[in-house]
Design a protein around this motif. Structure first.
Motif, PDB file in Angstrom:
ATOM      1  N   ASP A  19       0.839  -1.187   0.000  1.00  0.00           N
ATOM      2  CA  ASP A  19       0.000   0.000   0.000  1.00  0.00           C
ATOM      3  C   ASP A  19       0.875   1.239   0.000  1.00  0.00           C
ATOM      4  N   ILE A  20       0.365   2.312  -0.596  1.00  0.00           N
ATOM      5  CA  ILE A  20       1.066   3.600  -0.634  1.00  0.00           C
ATOM      6  C   ILE A  20       0.172   4.635   0.024  1.00  0.00           C
ATOM      7  N   PHE A  21       0.751   5.431   0.922  1.00  0.00           N
ATOM      8  CA  PHE A  21      -0.013   6.485   1.582  1.00  0.00           C
ATOM      9  C   PHE A  21       0.894   7.673   1.861  1.00  0.00           C
ATOM     10  N   THR A  22       0.263   8.806   2.151  1.00  0.00           N
ATOM     11  CA  THR A  22       0.986  10.050   2.409  1.00  0.00           C
ATOM     12  C   THR A  22       0.603  10.571   3.780  1.00  0.00           C
ATOM     13  N   LEU A  23       1.574  11.137   4.484  1.00  0.00           N
ATOM     14  CA  LEU A  23       1.310  11.774   5.773  1.00  0.00           C
ATOM     15  C   LEU A  23       2.188  13.006   5.899  1.00  0.00           C
ATOM     16  N   THR A  24       1.759  13.929   6.736  1.00  0.00           N
ATOM     17  CA  THR A  24       2.511  15.171   6.953  1.00  0.00           C
ATOM     18  C   THR A  24       2.879  15.271   8.420  1.00  0.00           C
ATOM     19  N   LEU A  25       4.169  15.445   8.673  1.00  0.00           N
ATOM     20  CA  LEU A  25       4.700  15.581  10.033  1.00  0.00           C
ATOM     21  C   LEU A  25       5.221  16.987  10.245  1.00  0.00           C
ATOM     22  N   ARG A  26       4.974  17.527  11.417  1.00  0.00           N
ATOM     23  CA  ARG A  26       5.540  18.813  11.819  1.00  0.00           C
ATOM     24  C   ARG A  26       6.522  18.520  12.944  1.00  0.00           C
ATOM     25  N   LYS A  27       7.765  18.952  12.777  1.00  0.00           N
ATOM     26  CA  LYS A  27       8.790  18.628  13.766  1.00  0.00           C
ATOM     27  C   LYS A  27       8.618  19.408  15.066  1.00  0.00           C
ATOM     28  N   ASP A  28       8.051  20.618  15.019  1.00  0.00           N
ATOM     29  CA  ASP A  28       7.835  21.432  16.225  1.00  0.00           C
ATOM     30  C   ASP A  28       9.062  21.493  17.127  1.00  0.00           C
ATOM     31  N   GLY A  29      10.203  21.696  16.524  1.00  0.00           N
ATOM     32  CA  GLY A  29      11.428  21.867  17.296  1.00  0.00           C
ATOM     33  C   GLY A  29      12.096  20.584  17.720  1.00  0.00           C
TER      34      GLY A  29
END
Length: 106
Positions: A19-29
């Motif tokens: 399966d292929i999927f996309t996600l967005t991460l925010r490092k927040d420091g």
């Protein structure tokens, strides 16, 4: 060119049960927190570990509650922020950007 062909490459790699999927991460420091590797001939990053206290671990903790997809050891990262097929450029995005959109193949 970097950033082109990400989905075409993913379609070629797709196999039954994968399966292929996309996600967005925010490092927040904090750090992204993914231990990744790549072989010279590979054009993806292989997730080998997830560090405690990292953005990836925080994402995975939220996924348990929301039902979204967690990042797992063994996942292959096909692209980061639209850059694909260039592991060095993908790693540079991880170092330099606060928000990272990952395309993952499992």
């Amino acid at each position: 060119a970097a950033g082109t062909g990400e989905h075409e490459a993913a379609e070629r790699m797709a196999a039954p049960g994968r399966d292929i999927f996309t996600l967005t991460l925010r490092k927040d420091g904090s750090s992204l927190g993914l231990n990744v590797s790549h072989e010279e001939q590979e054009r993806t990053l292989l997730v080998e570990g997830i560090f405690p206290g990292s953005a990836a671990e925080a994402w995975n903790s939220r996924c348990a509650a929301t039902g979204e997809r967690a990042v797992c050891v063994g996942d292959q990262i096909l692209g980061i922020n639209g850059i694909s097929r260039d592991p060095e450029q993908m790693l540079q995005q991880c170092r330099e950007r606060e928000v990272l959109t990952l395309t993952i193949w499992r």
